[in-house]
Design an enzyme around this catalytic site. Sequence first.
Site, mmCIF file in Angstrom:
data_model
loop_
_atom_site.group_PDB
_atom_site.id
_atom_site.type_symbol
_atom_site.label_atom_id
_atom_site.label_comp_id
_atom_site.label_asym_id
_atom_site.label_seq_id
_atom_site.Cartn_x
_atom_site.Cartn_y
_atom_site.Cartn_z
ATOM 1 N N GLU A 45 35.064 39.011 45.304
ATOM 2 C CA GLU A 45 36.409 39.403 44.851
ATOM 3 C C GLU A 45 36.322 40.393 43.688
ATOM 4 O O GLU A 45 37.116 41.338 43.598
ATOM 5 C CB GLU A 45 37.168 38.130 44.442
ATOM 6 C CG GLU A 45 38.569 38.344 43.900
ATOM 7 C CD GLU A 45 39.623 38.561 44.969
ATOM 8 O OE1 GLU A 45 39.335 39.305 45.912
ATOM 9 O OE2 GLU A 45 40.721 38.000 44.836
ATOM 10 N N THR A 101 45.624 46.190 44.031
ATOM 11 C CA THR A 101 45.584 45.299 42.865
ATOM 12 C C THR A 101 45.190 46.064 41.603
ATOM 13 O O THR A 101 45.764 45.824 40.531
ATOM 14 C CB THR A 101 44.594 44.147 43.129
ATOM 15 O OG1 THR A 101 45.048 43.439 44.287
ATOM 16 C CG2 THR A 101 44.527 43.194 41.961
HETATM 17 N N1 HSE Z 1 46.213 37.445 39.473
HETATM 18 C C1 HSE Z 1 45.966 38.663 40.197
HETATM 19 C C2 HSE Z 1 46.982 39.711 39.756
HETATM 20 C C3 HSE Z 1 46.084 38.407 41.656
HETATM 21 O O1 HSE Z 1 48.169 39.400 39.709
HETATM 22 O O2 HSE Z 1 46.569 40.835 39.474
HETATM 23 C C4 HSE Z 1 45.865 39.615 42.513
HETATM 24 O O3 HSE Z 1 44.583 39.701 42.958
#
Ligand code: HSE
Length: 313
Positions: free
Chosen positions: A132, A184
């Site tokens: 990840e 992201t």
């Molecule tokens: N916690 C992460 C974000 C999840 O909100 O960026 C997305 O991968």
Amino acid sequence: MSPFSATAYAPATVANLGPGFDVLGLALASPGDRVTVEHSSSPGVTLKAITGHSDSLPLDPARNTACIAASYVLRQIAPEAGITLTLEKGLPLASGLGSSAASAVAGAVAVNALFGSPLSRIELLPACVEAESVVSGRHADNVAPALLGGVVLVTGTTADAVHRLPAPPGLYLAVVTPAVAVPTAQARAVLPATVPLTAMVHQTAQVALLVHALYAGDIALLARAAGGDRVIEPARAHLMPYLTEAKQVAAESGALTTIISGAGPTLCAFCDTQRSAEKTATALVAFYQQMGLAAQGQATTVAPDGARVIDVH
Ligand code: HSE
């Protein structure tokens, strides 16, 4: 005799749950990704094929989370061995449904199963976090629920930082993805580097209330806390098409609150009946279509179990 092939499924996940940025996540009953691995005479991991939502997914195994996690596990349990890997993408990329995490988890679980499952479920966490981190940053709020199921609190990225929380019975979710990619990395780049103390106090209170609501099994309170994010959603709202209007549509369909799933653009509406989750999902898809955006949606629930081995032969 060692099996020839193993297939594992890993579910989509909703990270953050509103205020719990990078620390809360839950597994969805559907959709998910599947990975099949087979023995090969070439050492290491060879990517054989990607099917389904495969557009723009890297074919380079060093950039593909299923392959990265599979390689990590292979090095741990059978360093001399070789496998081929086939990835069936049930999840769209850059959608906020933990697509890269689902692939990583399915890859790790499949390789482990091919060699007789010498590693426990939680022992697969480092491989998934590592994978990840290559594409989406080092956080476990997607990989931990994809691996373990249910609602999960992560206070770090190691096994001792993963805490299962109770999922209230009677919680239904409408999960709707408009056809807009929100990588992201981009959604993280727009976040503030610091927050005022008052915002920190408010956000802490919402996360604590959310955890309390989970233990109390109080869905209305859970929805109130989930809707209380004043830090992340305001910073990301401009990346989510028609966010304010979509939340209004969901509320009019009976949803208790609507949050951005992970880094978006998927929205996740919390509902207390299956009927209102179905109505909300249908209304949101129709709304996006009116706005000229294709969308996919469904009513679903929290999956109590995470990834599973679906075939070994
Ligand atoms: N916690 C992460 C974000 C999840 O909100 O960026 C997305 O991968």
